[in-house]
Write an enzyme that holds these catalytic residues in place. Sequence first.
Site, PDB file in Angstrom:
ATOM      1  N   SER A 180       8.325 -16.102  -2.909  1.00  0.00           N
ATOM      2  CA  SER A 180       8.421 -16.495  -1.497  1.00  0.00           C
ATOM      3  C   SER A 180       8.752 -17.983  -1.412  1.00  0.00           C
ATOM      4  CB  SER A 180       7.086 -16.226  -0.804  1.00  0.00           C
ATOM      5  OG  SER A 180       7.085 -16.818   0.469  1.00  0.00           O
ATOM      6  N   TYR A 210      -2.014 -17.292  -0.326  1.00  0.00           N
ATOM      7  CA  TYR A 210      -0.697 -16.641  -0.449  1.00  0.00           C
ATOM      8  C   TYR A 210       0.298 -17.588  -1.122  1.00  0.00           C
ATOM      9  CZ  TYR A 210       3.389 -13.854   1.068  1.00  0.00           C
ATOM     10  OH  TYR A 210       4.553 -13.107   1.119  1.00  0.00           O
TER      11      TYR A 210
HETATM   12  P1  NAD Z   1       5.280  -4.802   4.006  1.00  0.00           P
HETATM   13  O1  NAD Z   1       3.866  -4.971   4.407  1.00  0.00           O
HETATM   14  O2  NAD Z   1       6.254  -4.197   4.988  1.00  0.00           O
HETATM   15  O3  NAD Z   1       5.347  -3.956   2.651  1.00  0.00           O
HETATM   16  C1  NAD Z   1       4.389  -4.063   1.649  1.00  0.00           C
HETATM   17  C2  NAD Z   1       4.110  -2.652   1.144  1.00  0.00           C
HETATM   18  O4  NAD Z   1       3.230  -2.779   0.035  1.00  0.00           O
HETATM   19  C3  NAD Z   1       3.406  -1.770   2.172  1.00  0.00           C
HETATM   20  O5  NAD Z   1       4.114  -0.545   2.330  1.00  0.00           O
HETATM   21  C4  NAD Z   1       2.017  -1.551   1.579  1.00  0.00           C
HETATM   22  O6  NAD Z   1       1.490  -0.247   1.845  1.00  0.00           O
HETATM   23  C5  NAD Z   1       2.296  -1.722   0.095  1.00  0.00           C
HETATM   24  N1  NAD Z   1       1.080  -2.099  -0.641  1.00  0.00           N
HETATM   25  C6  NAD Z   1       0.092  -2.948  -0.249  1.00  0.00           C
HETATM   26  N2  NAD Z   1      -0.875  -3.011  -1.175  1.00  0.00           N
HETATM   27  C7  NAD Z   1      -0.490  -2.186  -2.184  1.00  0.00           C
HETATM   28  C8  NAD Z   1      -1.069  -1.797  -3.407  1.00  0.00           C
HETATM   29  N3  NAD Z   1      -2.272  -2.290  -3.800  1.00  0.00           N
HETATM   30  N4  NAD Z   1      -0.417  -0.918  -4.194  1.00  0.00           N
HETATM   31  C9  NAD Z   1       0.771  -0.407  -3.813  1.00  0.00           C
HETATM   32  N5  NAD Z   1       1.378  -0.707  -2.645  1.00  0.00           N
HETATM   33  C10 NAD Z   1       0.754  -1.592  -1.846  1.00  0.00           C
HETATM   34  O7  NAD Z   1       5.778  -6.240   3.527  1.00  0.00           O
HETATM   35  P2  NAD Z   1       7.225  -6.858   3.350  1.00  0.00           P
HETATM   36  O8  NAD Z   1       7.361  -7.923   4.362  1.00  0.00           O
HETATM   37  O9  NAD Z   1       8.276  -5.805   3.231  1.00  0.00           O
HETATM   38  O10 NAD Z   1       7.005  -7.592   1.944  1.00  0.00           O
HETATM   39  C11 NAD Z   1       7.494  -7.121   0.696  1.00  0.00           C
HETATM   40  C12 NAD Z   1       7.342  -8.245  -0.318  1.00  0.00           C
HETATM   41  O11 NAD Z   1       8.088  -9.398   0.117  1.00  0.00           O
HETATM   42  C13 NAD Z   1       5.890  -8.748  -0.469  1.00  0.00           C
HETATM   43  O12 NAD Z   1       5.671  -9.098  -1.816  1.00  0.00           O
HETATM   44  C14 NAD Z   1       5.847  -9.985   0.403  1.00  0.00           C
HETATM   45  O13 NAD Z   1       4.841 -10.859   0.000  1.00  0.00           O
HETATM   46  C15 NAD Z   1       7.241 -10.536   0.135  1.00  0.00           C
HETATM   47  N6  NAD Z   1       7.751 -11.481   1.136  1.00  0.00           N
HETATM   48  C16 NAD Z   1       7.861 -11.164   2.449  1.00  0.00           C
HETATM   49  C17 NAD Z   1       8.383 -12.085   3.343  1.00  0.00           C
HETATM   50  C18 NAD Z   1       8.533 -11.782   4.802  1.00  0.00           C
HETATM   51  O14 NAD Z   1       8.926 -12.688   5.557  1.00  0.00           O
HETATM   52  N7  NAD Z   1       8.254 -10.574   5.249  1.00  0.00           N
HETATM   53  C19 NAD Z   1       8.776 -13.357   2.906  1.00  0.00           C
HETATM   54  C20 NAD Z   1       8.646 -13.649   1.550  1.00  0.00           C
HETATM   55  C21 NAD Z   1       8.148 -12.707   0.675  1.00  0.00           C
END
Ligand code: NAD
Length: 275
Positions: A159, A172
């Site tokens: 991130s 985080y």
């Molecule tokens: P999201 O919440 O839509 O998806 C995360 C998924 O992970 C969910 O479906 C959840 O059920 C699953 N999950 C949670 N805990 C789990 C576990 N213990 N085992 C298996 N699955 C599990 O989030 P997103 O925004 O699509 O994020 C995806 C990745 O991108 C994450 O690593 C997040 O930190 C990273 N990220 C997101 C952003 C953003 O702006 N959304 C920015 C930078 C990084």
Amino acid sequence: MSKVVVITGAGGVLCSTLAKALAKKGHKIALLDLKLEAAEEVANGINANGGTAIGIVANVLEKESLETAKNEINKKLGRCDILINGAGGNHPLGTTSNPHLKEDDLNNTAEGFKTFFDLDPEGIKFVFNLNFIGTLLPTQIFAKDMVGRKGCSILNISSMNAFTPLTKIPAYSGAKAAVSNFTQWLAVHFSKVGIRVNALAPGFFLTDQNRTLLTETDGSLTQRGQQIIDQTPMGRYGEPDDLVSTTLYLCDDASSFVTGVVIPIDGGFSAYSGV
Ligand code: NAD
């Protein structure tokens, strides 16, 4: 060449988009998520469009659950060629109420108000475990399939806050910094056995996790939401599709000499000092 791609957190907003894009390229996709229904829904959509995908319930924090998932994947799709460690996120218990500490904050008794001094170690542990251990364990389980084979790689999801921490979210930010660091460590460690390891560092994407932090109920931006746009030279939030081309590149043999990189996909956020 069709590869077997395992994606954790694949029922989520960003990784479901990556899963669909990789399936369109002819790869077989195993979608792992804590929420089976979410993973199956994405898999059903891929299969309905002529692709090959299976949805599997798995917890990235439990080795046994990952082993069970791996057995099913090996039986139904074959050995894992590509692993995308997508499961991750933040938790309110690892978040302070304000960006900066003020002296008065120590006397603030409002319900839910949290300074740095109130942060609950359990919340911090939750965030570190989900993002870091949740990247390490699936790698231990699935990278074994890749050792000594050609065309295998791992893609972690770091991130923006890994480069410079964001206010309010020390857990985080620290956990994603660990993911970036681990990406480099693994790239070196696996360099002799044919496994490349890289990461995406997405900027800001409006998803269910951050929607309430960044937007009001009427859809307008919160102060923090506006601050992000002001700090993003391209002046917008990312769309999940913005992550697709870099993912396809890093998972493809086109990047066969690329390992240990963390690529920002952030509209220039990390390049901009604000002045
Ligand atoms: P999201 O919440 O839509 O998806 C995360 C998924 O992970 C969910 O479906 C959840 O059920 C699953 N999950 C949670 N805990 C789990 C576990 N213990 N085992 C298996 N699955 C599990 O989030 P997103 O925004 O699509 O994020 C995806 C990745 O991108 C994450 O690593 C997040 O930190 C990273 N990220 C997101 C952003 C953003 O702006 N959304 C920015 C930078 C990084």
